[in-house]
Design a protein around this motif. Structure first.
Motif, PDB file in Angstrom:
ATOM      1  N   UNK A 102       5.701   7.282   1.305  1.00 46.71           N
ATOM      2  CA  UNK A 102       4.307   7.440   0.874  1.00 46.71           C
ATOM      3  C   UNK A 102       3.790   6.167   0.221  1.00 46.71           C
ATOM      4  N   UNK A 103       4.639   5.507  -0.548  1.00 46.56           N
ATOM      5  CA  UNK A 103       4.203   4.259  -1.197  1.00 46.56           C
ATOM      6  C   UNK A 103       3.961   3.163  -0.163  1.00 46.56           C
ATOM      7  N   UNK A 104       4.810   3.097   0.856  1.00 45.35           N
ATOM      8  CA  UNK A 104       4.619   2.115   1.928  1.00 45.35           C
ATOM      9  C   UNK A 104       3.318   2.394   2.674  1.00 45.35           C
ATOM     10  N   UNK A 112      -5.548  -4.047   4.532  1.00 47.24           N
ATOM     11  CA  UNK A 112      -5.484  -4.363   5.955  1.00 47.24           C
ATOM     12  C   UNK A 112      -4.893  -5.740   6.239  1.00 47.24           C
ATOM     13  N   UNK A 113      -4.930  -6.641   5.253  1.00 42.47           N
ATOM     14  CA  UNK A 113      -4.434  -8.000   5.471  1.00 42.47           C
ATOM     15  C   UNK A 113      -2.965  -8.162   5.100  1.00 42.47           C
ATOM     16  N   UNK A 114      -2.311  -7.103   4.636  1.00 41.24           N
ATOM     17  CA  UNK A 114      -0.879  -7.140   4.335  1.00 41.24           C
ATOM     18  C   UNK A 114      -0.115  -6.727   5.584  1.00 41.24           C
ATOM     19  N   UNK A 115       0.823  -7.565   6.012  1.00 36.21           N
ATOM     20  CA  UNK A 115       1.540  -7.301   7.253  1.00 36.21           C
ATOM     21  C   UNK A 115       2.883  -6.633   7.075  1.00 36.21           C
ATOM     22  N   UNK A 116       3.425  -6.695   5.862  1.00 39.65           N
ATOM     23  CA  UNK A 116       4.766  -6.157   5.650  1.00 39.65           C
ATOM     24  C   UNK A 116       4.963  -5.829   4.176  1.00 39.65           C
ATOM     25  N   UNK A 117       5.928  -4.983   3.905  1.00 38.58           N
ATOM     26  CA  UNK A 117       6.258  -4.636   2.525  1.00 38.58           C
ATOM     27  C   UNK A 117       7.771  -4.658   2.333  1.00 38.58           C
ATOM     28  N   UNK A 118       8.165  -4.847   1.084  1.00 43.01           N
ATOM     29  CA  UNK A 118       9.538  -4.578   0.656  1.00 43.01           C
ATOM     30  C   UNK A 118       9.447  -3.816  -0.663  1.00 43.01           C
ATOM     31  N   UNK A 119      10.569  -3.251  -1.082  1.00 38.60           N
ATOM     32  CA  UNK A 119      10.587  -2.509  -2.331  1.00 38.60           C
ATOM     33  C   UNK A 119      11.788  -2.937  -3.171  1.00 38.60           C
ATOM     34  N   UNK A 120      11.781  -2.481  -4.387  1.00 36.36           N
ATOM     35  CA  UNK A 120      12.971  -2.633  -5.219  1.00 36.36           C
ATOM     36  C   UNK A 120      14.109  -1.852  -4.566  1.00 36.36           C
ATOM     37  N   UNK A 199       2.732 -10.431   2.353  1.00 36.66           N
ATOM     38  CA  UNK A 199       3.409  -9.155   2.223  1.00 36.66           C
ATOM     39  C   UNK A 199       3.083  -8.521   0.889  1.00 36.66           C
ATOM     40  N   UNK A 200       3.820  -7.478   0.555  1.00 39.23           N
ATOM     41  CA  UNK A 200       3.619  -6.794  -0.716  1.00 39.23           C
ATOM     42  C   UNK A 200       4.964  -6.285  -1.213  1.00 39.23           C
ATOM     43  N   UNK A 201       5.222  -6.493  -2.508  1.00 44.56           N
ATOM     44  CA  UNK A 201       6.436  -5.961  -3.124  1.00 44.56           C
ATOM     45  C   UNK A 201       6.082  -4.712  -3.919  1.00 44.56           C
ATOM     46  N   UNK A 202       6.745  -3.610  -3.590  1.00 47.91           N
ATOM     47  CA  UNK A 202       6.545  -2.336  -4.272  1.00 47.91           C
ATOM     48  C   UNK A 202       7.613  -2.216  -5.354  1.00 47.91           C
ATOM     49  N   UNK A 203       7.239  -2.136  -6.636  1.00 50.20           N
ATOM     50  CA  UNK A 203       8.230  -2.243  -7.710  1.00 50.20           C
ATOM     51  C   UNK A 203       9.115  -1.022  -7.892  1.00 50.20           C
ATOM     52  N   UNK A 204       8.669   0.157  -7.399  1.00 49.92           N
ATOM     53  CA  UNK A 204       9.524   1.330  -7.493  1.00 49.92           C
ATOM     54  C   UNK A 204      10.683   1.207  -6.499  1.00 49.92           C
ATOM     55  N   UNK A 205      11.849   1.658  -6.891  1.00 43.82           N
ATOM     56  CA  UNK A 205      13.006   1.607  -5.996  1.00 43.82           C
ATOM     57  C   UNK A 205      12.724   2.454  -4.760  1.00 43.82           C
ATOM     58  N   UNK A 206      12.889   1.851  -3.591  1.00 50.05           N
ATOM     59  CA  UNK A 206      12.633   2.557  -2.341  1.00 50.05           C
ATOM     60  C   UNK A 206      13.878   2.834  -1.542  1.00 50.05           C
TER      61      UNK A 206
END
Length: 254
Positions: A102-104, A112-120, A199-206
């Motif tokens: 859900x966070x991703x 729309x301009x973010x192409x990728x994500x990673x998480x903790x 990209x975007x870093x999601x700080x919650x552990x995924x």
């Protein structure tokens, strides 16, 4: 109305098949936004009865086999069956944390301009305890080129974990999937993405990243000095070449 789909891509070989049930349980525990569903694309690296027997009975699972060629080959072959607009990496021995998908989806839907994500990421040790990762960046946007710069200045350790990657499907296909390497193919993809778009870093552990003796990164071949240097050299050169071409495209006259 047809649901939008996030596809999870999982390469697997027989020693890791024992962990598929835990990975599946972590997918079932996800609470997706209204109008979304998941697809789990599992690709065996080779052909074996052991992996087939471990595949859950669920119509949302697409299972395939192919000649053994390592995880890079298995991952890229799986793209032939991906239906989702977002592709989420999930290795066979890892587990998603509650709310991870859900966070991703929220990031991709609203940026729309973010192409990728990673998480903790949190390491899951053999005794069942967990341990954090050392290099988490500040939460939010990762400006293109920032991950490569960190990787180069920290003895080729990235600031984010490639095992948590999620990426827009069209972008993944444009970059050719995962690099044709015996290992570190996910790092190669991460740095190619970083050279291409923010990209975007999601700080919650995924992700719970399982540490166990059978994983590829625990094998002696993985840390062979000559091969490691060759892998990292081609990963770096590719990222730099993409970045150079991108800068030329941005600065060239119309």
């Amino acid at each position: 109305m047809t649901d939008r789909v996030i596809s999870l891509v999982t390469p697997v070989h027989p020693p890791a098949a024992q962990f598929l049930a835990d990975a599946y349980a972590s997918i079932l525990a996800q609470d997706l936004p209204d109008g979304w569903d998941w697809q789990w694309v599992i690709q065996e690296d080779g052909h074996s009865a052991a992996v087939l027997a471990a595949i859950p009975d669920d119509h949302r699972i697409s299972f395939g086999t192919g000649r053994a060629g390592g995880p890079a080959v298995a991952r890229t072959l799986s793209l032939s069956r991906v239906a989702g607009e977002i592709v989420q990496v999930l290795d066979a021995d890892d587990q998603l944390t509650p709310g991870a998908l859900a966070r991703v989806i929220d990031v991709f839907t609203n940026h729309a301009d973010v192409g990728w994500t990673t998480t903790r990421v949190v390491d899951l040790l053999p005794d069942g305890t967990t341990q954090g990762f050392d290099f988490d960046p500040p939460p939010g946007r990762l400006t293109h080129g920032s991950v490569l710069a960190h990787w180069q200045s920290h003895s080729y350790r990235a600031s984010v974990h490639p095992a948590t990657l999620a990426v827009r499907r069209d972008l993944l296909l444009e970059l050719g999937g995962w690099m044709a390497l015996p290992a570190s193919e996910d790092t190669g993809l991460l740095l190619a993405l970083d050279a291409t778009v923010d990209g975007c870093f999601i700080p919650e552990a995924g992700l719970l990243y399982r540490k166990w003796p059978g994983q590829m990164t625990a094998q002696s071949d993985h840390i062979d000095t000559n091969e490691r240097e060759a892998r990292f050299r081609v990963i770096e050169q590719r990222a730099l070449a993409i970045a150079h071409r991108r800068r030329g495209a941005v600065t060239s006259p119309a």
